[in-house]
Motif scaffolding. Sequence first.
Motif, PDB file in Angstrom:
ATOM      1  N   THR A  75     -33.363  -3.727  12.681  1.00 15.17           N
ATOM      2  CA  THR A  75     -34.718  -3.375  13.105  1.00 15.17           C
ATOM      3  C   THR A  75     -35.175  -2.068  12.471  1.00 15.17           C
ATOM      4  O   THR A  75     -36.324  -1.945  12.022  1.00 15.17           O
ATOM      5  N   ARG A  76     -34.284  -1.088  12.432  1.00 15.79           N
ATOM      6  CA  ARG A  76     -34.635   0.182  11.773  1.00 15.79           C
ATOM      7  C   ARG A  76     -34.970  -0.055  10.301  1.00 15.79           C
ATOM      8  O   ARG A  76     -35.887   0.576   9.757  1.00 15.79           O
ATOM      9  N   GLU A  77     -34.243  -0.956   9.647  1.00 16.06           N
ATOM     10  CA  GLU A  77     -34.545  -1.262   8.253  1.00 16.06           C
ATOM     11  C   GLU A  77     -35.930  -1.880   8.127  1.00 16.06           C
ATOM     12  O   GLU A  77     -36.718  -1.497   7.243  1.00 16.06           O
ATOM     13  N   LEU A  78     -36.263  -2.845   8.988  1.00 10.15           N
ATOM     14  CA  LEU A  78     -37.573  -3.487   8.927  1.00 10.15           C
ATOM     15  C   LEU A  78     -38.692  -2.475   9.163  1.00 10.15           C
ATOM     16  O   LEU A  78     -39.703  -2.475   8.438  1.00 10.15           O
ATOM     17  N   LEU A  79     -38.527  -1.606  10.144  1.00  7.20           N
ATOM     18  CA  LEU A  79     -39.546  -0.588  10.398  1.00  7.20           C
ATOM     19  C   LEU A  79     -39.689   0.354   9.209  1.00  7.20           C
ATOM     20  O   LEU A  79     -40.794   0.828   8.902  1.00  7.20           O
ATOM     21  N   TRP A  80     -38.572   0.615   8.525  1.00  8.67           N
ATOM     22  CA  TRP A  80     -38.602   1.445   7.312  1.00  8.67           C
ATOM     23  C   TRP A  80     -39.389   0.749   6.208  1.00  8.67           C
ATOM     24  O   TRP A  80     -40.192   1.373   5.515  1.00  8.67           O
ATOM     25  N   PHE A  81     -39.186  -0.560   6.048  1.00 10.19           N
ATOM     26  CA  PHE A  81     -39.976  -1.305   5.064  1.00 10.19           C
ATOM     27  C   PHE A  81     -41.466  -1.124   5.322  1.00 10.19           C
ATOM     28  O   PHE A  81     -42.254  -0.933   4.385  1.00 10.19           O
ATOM     29  N   LEU A  82     -41.854  -1.195   6.585  1.00 15.14           N
ATOM     30  CA  LEU A  82     -43.279  -1.141   6.921  1.00 15.14           C
ATOM     31  C   LEU A  82     -43.901   0.222   6.645  1.00 15.14           C
ATOM     32  O   LEU A  82     -45.129   0.336   6.569  1.00 15.14           O
ATOM     33  N   THR A  83     -43.096   1.269   6.479  1.00 15.08           N
ATOM     34  CA  THR A  83     -43.631   2.579   6.104  1.00 15.08           C
ATOM     35  C   THR A  83     -43.937   2.666   4.616  1.00 15.08           C
ATOM     36  O   THR A  83     -44.656   3.573   4.183  1.00 15.08           O
ATOM     37  N   GLY A  84     -43.354   1.768   3.818  1.00 13.17           N
ATOM     38  CA  GLY A  84     -43.511   1.840   2.372  1.00 13.17           C
ATOM     39  C   GLY A  84     -42.566   2.818   1.713  1.00 13.17           C
ATOM     40  O   GLY A  84     -42.601   2.995   0.493  1.00 13.17           O
ATOM     41  N   ASP A  85     -41.708   3.462   2.473  1.00 13.47           N
ATOM     42  CA  ASP A  85     -40.763   4.440   1.929  1.00 13.47           C
ATOM     43  C   ASP A  85     -39.722   3.736   1.058  1.00 13.47           C
ATOM     44  O   ASP A  85     -39.322   2.604   1.342  1.00 13.47           O
ATOM     45  N   THR A  86     -39.278   4.403   0.007  1.00 10.16           N
ATOM     46  CA  THR A  86     -38.258   3.827  -0.869  1.00 10.16           C
ATOM     47  C   THR A  86     -37.055   4.757  -1.019  1.00 10.16           C
ATOM     48  O   THR A  86     -36.189   4.506  -1.851  1.00 10.16           O
ATOM     49  N   ASN A  87     -37.000   5.814  -0.222  1.00 12.42           N
ATOM     50  CA  ASN A  87     -35.880   6.737  -0.280  1.00 12.42           C
ATOM     51  C   ASN A  87     -35.006   6.522   0.955  1.00 12.42           C
ATOM     52  O   ASN A  87     -35.521   6.348   2.065  1.00 12.42           O
ATOM     53  N   ILE A  88     -33.683   6.571   0.760  1.00 13.25           N
ATOM     54  CA  ILE A  88     -32.770   6.279   1.863  1.00 13.25           C
ATOM     55  C   ILE A  88     -32.639   7.429   2.854  1.00 13.25           C
ATOM     56  O   ILE A  88     -31.946   7.292   3.866  1.00 13.25           O
ATOM     57  N   ARG A  89     -33.304   8.547   2.621  1.00  9.54           N
ATOM     58  CA  ARG A  89     -33.077   9.727   3.455  1.00  9.54           C
ATOM     59  C   ARG A  89     -33.356   9.458   4.937  1.00  9.54           C
ATOM     60  O   ARG A  89     -32.556   9.819   5.803  1.00  9.54           O
ATOM     61  N   SER A  90     -34.483   8.836   5.253  1.00  7.60           N
ATOM     62  CA  SER A  90     -34.806   8.607   6.661  1.00  7.60           C
ATOM     63  C   SER A  90     -33.857   7.602   7.287  1.00  7.60           C
ATOM     64  O   SER A  90     -33.544   7.684   8.485  1.00  7.60           O
ATOM     65  N   LEU A  91     -33.374   6.642   6.511  1.00  5.77           N
ATOM     66  CA  LEU A  91     -32.379   5.698   7.020  1.00  5.77           C
ATOM     67  C   LEU A  91     -31.069   6.415   7.326  1.00  5.77           C
ATOM     68  O   LEU A  91     -30.472   6.231   8.397  1.00  5.77           O
ATOM     69  N   CYS A  92     -30.609   7.226   6.385  1.00  4.27           N
ATOM     70  CA  CYS A  92     -29.363   7.966   6.591  1.00  4.27           C
ATOM     71  C   CYS A  92     -29.455   8.869   7.811  1.00  4.27           C
ATOM     72  O   CYS A  92     -28.485   9.033   8.558  1.00  4.27           O
ATOM     73  N   ALA A  93     -30.621   9.455   8.026  1.00  5.22           N
ATOM     74  CA  ALA A  93     -30.804  10.338   9.176  1.00  5.22           C
ATOM     75  C   ALA A  93     -30.679   9.579  10.494  1.00  5.22           C
ATOM     76  O   ALA A  93     -30.365  10.175  11.528  1.00  5.22           O
ATOM     77  N   GLN A  94     -30.903   8.258  10.453  1.00  3.60           N
ATOM     78  CA  GLN A  94     -30.752   7.424  11.649  1.00  3.60           C
ATOM     79  C   GLN A  94     -29.377   6.764  11.722  1.00  3.60           C
ATOM     80  O   GLN A  94     -29.130   5.948  12.613  1.00  3.60           O
ATOM     81  N   GLY A  95     -28.507   7.109  10.772  1.00  5.34           N
ATOM     82  CA  GLY A  95     -27.182   6.508  10.746  1.00  5.34           C
ATOM     83  C   GLY A  95     -27.144   5.124  10.153  1.00  5.34           C
ATOM     84  O   GLY A  95     -26.163   4.391  10.331  1.00  5.34           O
ATOM     85  N   VAL A  96     -28.194   4.737   9.423  1.00  3.56           N
ATOM     86  CA  VAL A  96     -28.270   3.417   8.800  1.00  3.56           C
ATOM     87  C   VAL A  96     -27.829   3.544   7.340  1.00  3.56           C
ATOM     88  O   VAL A  96     -28.487   4.211   6.543  1.00  3.56           O
ATOM     89  N   GLN A  97     -26.725   2.881   6.998  1.00  5.18           N
ATOM     90  CA  GLN A  97     -26.134   3.050   5.672  1.00  5.18           C
ATOM     91  C   GLN A  97     -26.220   1.795   4.795  1.00  5.18           C
ATOM     92  O   GLN A  97     -25.588   1.737   3.741  1.00  5.18           O
ATOM     93  N   ILE A  98     -27.015   0.804   5.202  1.00  4.32           N
ATOM     94  CA  ILE A  98     -26.983  -0.472   4.494  1.00  4.32           C
ATOM     95  C   ILE A  98     -27.566  -0.393   3.087  1.00  4.32           C
ATOM     96  O   ILE A  98     -27.334  -1.298   2.281  1.00  4.32           O
ATOM     97  N   TRP A  99     -28.302   0.674   2.753  1.00  5.90           N
ATOM     98  CA  TRP A  99     -28.821   0.837   1.392  1.00  5.90           C
ATOM     99  C   TRP A  99     -28.119   1.960   0.633  1.00  5.90           C
ATOM    100  O   TRP A  99     -28.478   2.244  -0.516  1.00  5.90           O
ATOM    101  N   THR A 100     -27.142   2.592   1.233  1.00  7.56           N
ATOM    102  CA  THR A 100     -26.532   3.777   0.616  1.00  7.56           C
ATOM    103  C   THR A 100     -25.665   3.444  -0.583  1.00  7.56           C
ATOM    104  O   THR A 100     -25.562   4.238  -1.525  1.00  7.56           O
ATOM    105  N   ASP A 101     -25.046   2.268  -0.594  1.00  5.44           N
ATOM    106  CA  ASP A 101     -24.075   1.953  -1.643  1.00  5.44           C
ATOM    107  C   ASP A 101     -24.689   1.935  -3.043  1.00  5.44           C
ATOM    108  O   ASP A 101     -24.025   2.293  -4.017  1.00  5.44           O
ATOM    109  N   TRP A 102     -25.946   1.521  -3.166  1.00  2.00           N
ATOM    110  CA  TRP A 102     -26.546   1.428  -4.504  1.00  2.00           C
ATOM    111  C   TRP A 102     -26.800   2.806  -5.111  1.00  2.00           C
ATOM    112  O   TRP A 102     -26.365   3.064  -6.240  1.00  2.00           O
ATOM    113  N   PRO A 103     -27.479   3.738  -4.430  1.00  2.00           N
ATOM    114  CA  PRO A 103     -27.627   5.076  -5.015  1.00  2.00           C
ATOM    115  C   PRO A 103     -26.293   5.812  -5.130  1.00  2.00           C
ATOM    116  O   PRO A 103     -26.102   6.603  -6.058  1.00  2.00           O
ATOM    117  N   LEU A 104     -25.367   5.566  -4.209  1.00  2.00           N
ATOM    118  CA  LEU A 104     -24.054   6.188  -4.309  1.00  2.00           C
ATOM    119  C   LEU A 104     -23.324   5.721  -5.551  1.00  2.00           C
ATOM    120  O   LEU A 104     -22.707   6.537  -6.267  1.00  2.00           O
TER     121      LEU A 104
END
Length: 321
Positions: A75-104
């Motif tokens: 759900t946090r990922e879907l809400l992030w999509f709706l913001t139009g954001d493309t940086n993982i920073r706000s996801l990481c701040a919520q403890g959501v790591q599902i997009w971290t592997d690609w930039p890492l």
Amino acid sequence: MTATLPGYPSIAPGRDHWEWQYLDLMRHIWEQGDERVDRTGVGTRSVFGATIRFDLAGGAMPLLTTKRVYWKTATRELLWFLTGDTNIRSLCAQGVQIWTDWPLDRYRRETGESISREEFSDRIVADAEFAARWGDLGPVYGKQWVDWPVYEAAGDGLFRRREKGIDQVAEVVGSLKANPGSRRHIIEGWNVAELDAMALPPCHKTYQFHVANGRLSGLLYQRSCDLGLGFAFNMWSLALLTRMFAQQCNLEPGEAVWTGGDVHLYLNHGALVEEQLSRVPEGEARLGIVRRPETIFDYRIEDFEVSGYAPQAHIAAPVAV
């Protein structure tokens, strides 16, 4: 209902739980799928073309019960999509790591530094400049959903990019209200001109919505589906987005219809497959939306409550990057 793929058994007594569609598809792929070398180098077993349907009536939601699905993360990922954001920073701040592997992965390749995912994520959150340099994924999902680029003539044969692109999400909400019978309620993520700039081209690429008898149904076409790991989030997000749209448009939820193109299991997911196929689905999750926000973009994680969800234990498996 079973997954619509040739060779599937018909529903037998005791097999009316929606999740048998998923388990039958998993078994079919593992036993009969075409084995191939894929982009990641891990290898998959794959079939082409499958459909799973789920009735959203009564608050029902398609959460797998044969393993735990972390619906708040999805759900946090879907809400992030709706913001139009493309940086993982706000996801990481919520403890959501599902997009971290690609930039890492990119950071490790380009710097040669052997940094853990936890260290990388912590640095993304703590250092805005580091996040800007290493945390952006390119114009992935949310960017295309709410800011699809548009170019306008600037004279002398030149074109300039319009400051604000097309907000497909807002347009679909508007069209559902104004013209519910339209066949153009579509959100598209596959922007051919920008695929090379994305960390990962969109897998769940096309959403279409349909109104009949006051009920809103949502269909997702997913070009590539990791059935062992990705599907659970994709199916949840499709159902959740459909319910959010329905609430905003004064409609009742209808069906969530998932259609996969290349549907596959990774060869290193054998333990996951065997364990999950040994389990029997049971129970049903239901979703409550505790308030009606002013717009589709104003939902928060606190607005969603799930009841009746009693899954079996989580099954861990590696992610192929």
